[in-house]
Design an enzyme around this catalytic site. Structure first.
Site, PDB file in Angstrom:
ATOM      1  N   ASP A 212      49.111  44.909  40.408  1.00  0.00           N
ATOM      2  CA  ASP A 212      48.446  43.809  39.719  1.00  0.00           C
ATOM      3  C   ASP A 212      47.509  43.073  40.671  1.00  0.00           C
ATOM      4  O   ASP A 212      47.820  42.896  41.852  1.00  0.00           O
ATOM      5  CB  ASP A 212      49.530  42.842  39.206  1.00  0.00           C
ATOM      6  CG  ASP A 212      48.967  41.646  38.479  1.00  0.00           C
ATOM      7  OD1 ASP A 212      48.473  41.832  37.352  1.00  0.00           O
ATOM      8  OD2 ASP A 212      49.022  40.529  39.032  1.00  0.00           O
ATOM      9  N   GLU A 248      44.808  47.488  39.921  1.00  0.00           N
ATOM     10  CA  GLU A 248      44.039  46.752  38.916  1.00  0.00           C
ATOM     11  C   GLU A 248      42.872  46.040  39.589  1.00  0.00           C
ATOM     12  O   GLU A 248      43.049  45.012  40.244  1.00  0.00           O
ATOM     13  CB  GLU A 248      44.921  45.727  38.193  1.00  0.00           C
ATOM     14  CG  GLU A 248      44.199  45.110  37.002  1.00  0.00           C
ATOM     15  CD  GLU A 248      44.260  43.591  36.916  1.00  0.00           C
ATOM     16  OE1 GLU A 248      43.774  43.050  35.924  1.00  0.00           O
ATOM     17  OE2 GLU A 248      44.770  42.942  37.865  1.00  0.00           O
TER      18      GLU A 248
END
Ligand code: AAO
Length: 512
Positions: A212, A248
């Site tokens: 993330d 990401e």
């Protein structure tokens, strides 16, 4: 000997791009916010039998409980510790899920939140999913433990301490993303804590990680962490297997940071994919499906062997992240099925299918003010389980796009055509297109307002095939449309512009 050494070394360097999927499987599904016990059951009763390769699961670690608004989905992006303890379940349930999914060849990919802890305004107390204490004022997270020494506060130069300008790479990496307390990832201590968390997950049997907010970490810091990871658990994976890493990074162009800076660590999310495909299928900005002829690197996307692709994700389906009006979601189901169908038929990228829960959108000045709504929940705040209806759809507010016949069958299509290149492209110069995947599969779309009646070379062996969009092969018959491929490989396709699903797909495993 030299060859062996070379193989070993290249294996070590390149395996983080490898999905670790079983060789006959190609796509993972994100079971967003699902409970571990439901995922375990889904692996056994549906994902394994239908050829899904893996599941991306929501963050398993302990997070801050947020009550205003009431239990938003995004509270799980605010870590309190690395204890495996969340609304999806406890550590024992997580272990049980990994074991049961792995045993049916469906591997688990964890959404790892390692850039930050919870928001600076989180306060202090024990209102976290496992009851661990925290104090954001003095940056204290005793259950890790992290203290004020472990955060980037001294490094960030913006007045607010938050990222204020995406044009400044230092801000993006050293300041807080929406006030989330930014970990000092250059510190050996912090790296060690994160690597220990990820290695615990690896020892349990997970096959890889979504990292993330990777854009908000220096690529070298990520590398220092991933290089500490152990090889995958040999109970399920060949010895020497490395965790898949997909980072990401939202790179639509025009910012200081580009996706390619992260190629050294693993794959990277290609956010242009869903944004552009949405425009094409919606026919916005003068886009046409015939322009998809050179889809992929020809559209300025990143290298195929580094890319991780999806039509929508948990952020942009509700306007977060690089959300834009063009993103296709289950709310536009007819267009969505075409988009996902195209993605799964096309060879570019490592593909992820989205699986959502329903919420009621409410737009105020173009923004969905309900974009925070969390998963279906009981009055005590616990997540509702996924129930399965008699027609195999899901109940309790879960959408289960991955169970839609058209999407499930296209996952099988992708498995069937794996390794074949794109062949026999055809288009009408507008929004009717078709292409094959060698001699294994063929797909055709009619996204025009007029009917379609064409005879095309499919590249498939002669025979009768079941369209896997309007139906599928069941036993010795087709439940939907039947397509006859002649001895020369040609077939006639008729698709009404008003068809429920204006596309047809046939493949070698759906031949009568
Ligand atoms: C919540 C509250 C905040 C509060 C915070 C702390 O909403 O108000 O300050 O708590 O208390 C999720 C939610 C957040 C939530 C957070 C923590 O989405 O709303 O904050 O949990 O609970 C950036 C990042 C990207 C990130 C994305 C949401 O780069 O990494 O923001 N995604 C991941 C997760 C996401 C999660 C987090 C990270 C945090 O997937 O679920 O947040 O763990 C530009 C930049 C992008 C940037 C967006 C943000 O994008 O390029 O990098 O994403 O802005 O708005 C066009 C442009 C495009 C641009 C976009 C902006 O499309 O082309 O480049 O516009 O809309």
């Amino acid at each position: 000997m030299k060859l062996l050494l070379l193989l070993l070394v290249s294996g070590l360097c390149s395996a983080q791009y490898n999905s670790n999927f079983r060789s006959d499987r190609t796509s993972m599904v994100h079971l967003f916010e699902w409970r571990w016990s439901d995922i375990a059951a889904e692996c056994e009763r549906y994902l394994g039998p239908n050829g899904f390769a893996g599941v991306q699961v929501s963050p398993p670690n302990e997070n801050l409980i947020i009550t205003s608004p009431n239990r938003p989905w995004w509270e799980r992006y605010q870590p309190i510790s690395y204890k495996i303890c969340s609304r999806s379940g406890n550590e024992q349930q997580f272990r049980d899920m990994v074991t049961r999914c792995n045993n049916v060849g469906v591997y688990i990919y964890v959404d790892a939140i390692i850039n930050h802890m919870c928001g600076a305004g989180g306060g202090s107390g024990t209102r976290s999913t496992c009851g661990s204490s925290y104090n954001t004022g003095n940056r204290d997270f005793p259950a890790v433990p992290y203290s004020s020494l472990d955060f980037n506060d001294g490094k960030c130069k913006t007045p607010s301490g938050d990222i204020e300008n995406y044009g400044d790479a230092y801000q993006v990496r050293d300041c807080r993303l929406v006030s989330l307390l930014d970990l000092a990832l250059e510190k050996e201590y912090v790296r060690g804590k994160i690597a220990a968390y990820l290695n615990t997950l690896i020892s349990i049997g997970v096959a890889g990680f979504r990292l993330d907010a990777s854009k908000h970490m220096w690529p070298g810091d990520i590398n220092a962490i991933t290089s500490r990871l152990n090889n995958l658990n040999t109970q399920w994976f060949p010895s020497g297997s490395r965790a898949l890493i997909f980072q990401e990074v939202i790179d639509l162009g025009g910012e200081a940071i580009s996706a390619s800076e992260y190629f050294g660590n693993g794959r990277v999310t290609e956010f242009k994919y869903g944004a552009k495909l949405g425009n094409v299928i919606r026919k916005w900005n003068g886009e046409k499906m015939s322009y998809l002829k050179n889809w992929g690197e020809g559209w300025g996307f990143m290298r195929n062997d580094r890319s991780f692709v999806f039509v929508d994700n948990h952020d942009n389906q509700r306007g977060h992240g690089a959300g834009g009006a063009s993103i296709l979601t289950f709310f536009d189901d007819r267009l969505y099925k075409m988009g996902v169908g195209f993605m799964l038929a096309h060879p570019y990228g490592l593909t992820r299918v989205m699986s959502s829960y329903r919420w009621t959108r409410s737009f105020v000045n173009g923004k969905d003010v309900n974009d925070w709504i969390g998963p279906p929940m009981n009055t005590d705040g616990s997540t509702k389980s996924v129930t399965i209806n008699a027609d195999s759809t899901c109940g309790n507010g879960w959408v289960c796009e991955h169970r839609w016949r058209q999407i499930k069958n296209m996952v099988i299509f992708r498995n069937t055509v794996n390794g074949q290149s794109l062949t026999n492209w055809w288009d009408n110069g507008g929004n009717q297109i078709a292409f094959g995947r060698g001699n294994r599969g063929f797909i055709i779309f009619n996204n025009e307002s007029s009917n379609m009646d064409v005879t095309l070379n499919t590249g498939l062996p002669a025979g009768t095939y079941c369209d896997v969009i309007s139906g599928q092969k069941e036993g010795t018959r087709c439940t939907g449309t039947q397509i006859t491929v002649s001895s020369t490989g040609s077939a006639r396709f008729t698709i009404s512009s008003s068809a429920a699903d204006p596309f047809i797909a046939i493949h070698a495993n759906a031949k009568l």
